[in-house]
Design an enzyme around this catalytic site. Structure first.
Site, PDB file in Angstrom:
ATOM      1  NE  ARG B  72       6.570  -7.885  -1.486  1.00 51.35           N
ATOM      2  CZ  ARG B  72       7.038  -6.772  -0.935  1.00 51.35           C
ATOM      3  NH1 ARG B  72       8.372  -6.746  -0.804  1.00 51.35           N
ATOM      4  NH2 ARG B  72       6.280  -5.753  -0.710  1.00 51.35           N
ATOM      5  CD  GLU B 109       1.075   5.567   6.344  1.00 49.33           C
ATOM      6  OE1 GLU B 109       0.754   5.661   7.520  1.00 49.33           O
ATOM      7  OE2 GLU B 109       2.031   5.030   6.233  1.00 49.33           O
TER       8      GLU B 109
END
Lengths: 183, 191
Positions: B72, B109
């Site tokens: 992005r 994570e």
């Protein structure tokens, strides 16, 4: 005029000289056309965008669809300059909302291209952008996605064409505009 | 720092940008309110405002490199680079860049990922802006800063369209300034 190399324009050669060819990437025998070196030259990058913008700005294009990931480098600047929406066409599971997909063939197996539902509307006039056309499989999948939602694909635009792979014939009759050929 | 605290308070463009961002609940997994910028890209005016704000900020700062984080960051970085006359350098997932690369790992994570850059892309002493759509923990941007510094370049600022609450009040990331346009949309309903 459709599907023609911009033969006369002096900016083309400047762009061509900035493309770096990397042998044997991603595998042996492939002469990879690396456009990152074009992006490192502000003039060459600007010329690339300008050539497409000049071609499309008066064609009432309402959507520029760019193919992940290198189509994202060229599509948005073109979209911004011509007043069109930009729509990313992505690999599976990247887009967060509801999507439609189109499958296309790889050398071994298949892959999918996805687009958000609602991004493109019936009657939109679309341009499909990628850095390079090889076999045309991905561009064909992009054309299918856009046509399924009722858009009209006006043209496909690529910086580089590998003409020996005859991708131009796989575009469902849509014209191709490219800047540089590699044989 | 947020744009509204840094000279753009009340700027109607920020509201238009914020309104154009769509929130998608539970993507990529339950509990995450995903900030979807594709709807911003569909709004030509709001997309242009986004680019204009960054361009106005950086055009007189002698920036020679805009680096964008895949994928992005690729949608915002090039228009900024083109407007300010800088090079654009893509920072990519492993195995995508064809030439010789340097890489930096960062934490997810669960597990790690790597960010790669071509070795010849950035030269010592170049002034760099790093751009991505959103900053959450800052892990990816920190890896990007490391890549730049390993080449002797100077990261002038990190710039993101959206900044999650974790970064509010944090003006710096790894010692580098952080500039963010808007906070996430749609959180109020769920807090």
């Amino acid at each position: 005029m459709s599907g023609n190399k911009q033969e006369e324009d002096p900016r083309i050669n400047g762009i061509k000289t900035k493309i770096r060819v990397v042998p044997d990437f991603p595998k042996k025998g492939i002469m990879f056309q690396d456009i990152t070196t074009v992006l490192l030259d502000p003039k060459a990058f600007k010329d690339t965008i300008d050539l497409f913008v000049e071609r499309y700005r008066d064609k009432n294009i309402s959507v520029v669809a760019g193919i992940e990931a290198r189509g994202f480098l060229f599509g948005p600047p073109i979209a911004l300059a011509i007043g069109a929406k930009f729509v990313p066409l992505r690999k599976p599971k990247k887009l967060p909302g509801e999507t439609i997909f189109e499958e296309y063939e790889l050398e071994y197996g298949n892959d999918r291209l996805e687009m958000h539902v609602g991004a493109v509307e019936a009657g939109d006039r679309a341009l499909v952008v990628d850095d390079l056309i090889a076999t045309g499989g991905t561009l064909c999948a992009a054309i299918n996605l856009l046509e399924r939602v009722g858009a009209e694909v006006v043209e496909c635009a690529c910086v580089i064409e590998l003409p020996e792979l005859k991708g131009r014939q796989r575009l469902k009759g849509k014209p191709l505009c490219m800047l540089v050929e590699y044989r | 720092m947020f744009a509204a605290e840094n000279g753009l308070k009340g700027d109607p463009r920020l509201e238009a940008i914020s309104a154009a961002i769509r929130v998608v609940p539970n993507f990529p997994k339950k509990g995450i309110m995903f900030q979807d910028i594709t709807t911003l890209l569909l709004d030509h005016k709001a997309f242009k405002h986004t680019i204009d704000i960054f361009v106005d900020r950086y055009k007189d700062m002698q920036i020679s490199v805009v680096a964008g984080v895949e994928a992005r960051g690729f949608m915002f970085g090039p228009p900024i680079a083109l407007a300010i006359g800088a090079k654009f350098v893509p920072l990519r997932k492993p195995g995508k860049l064809p030439g010789k690369v340097i890489s930096e790992s960062y934490e997810l994570e669960y597990g790690h990922d790597r960010l790669e850059m071509h070795v010849d892309a950035v030269e010592p002493l170049e002034r760099v802006i790093i751009i991505d759509d959103l900053v959450a923990t800052g892990g990816t941007l920190s890896a990007a800063i490391s890549l730049m510094e390993s080449q002797g370049a100077e990261v002038v600022e990190c710039a993101c369209v959206i900044g999650l609450p974790e970064v509010k009040g944090q003006h710096k990331l790894k010692g580098k300034p952080l500039y963010v346009l808007v906070e996430p949309s749609g959180l109020d309903e769920f807090c």
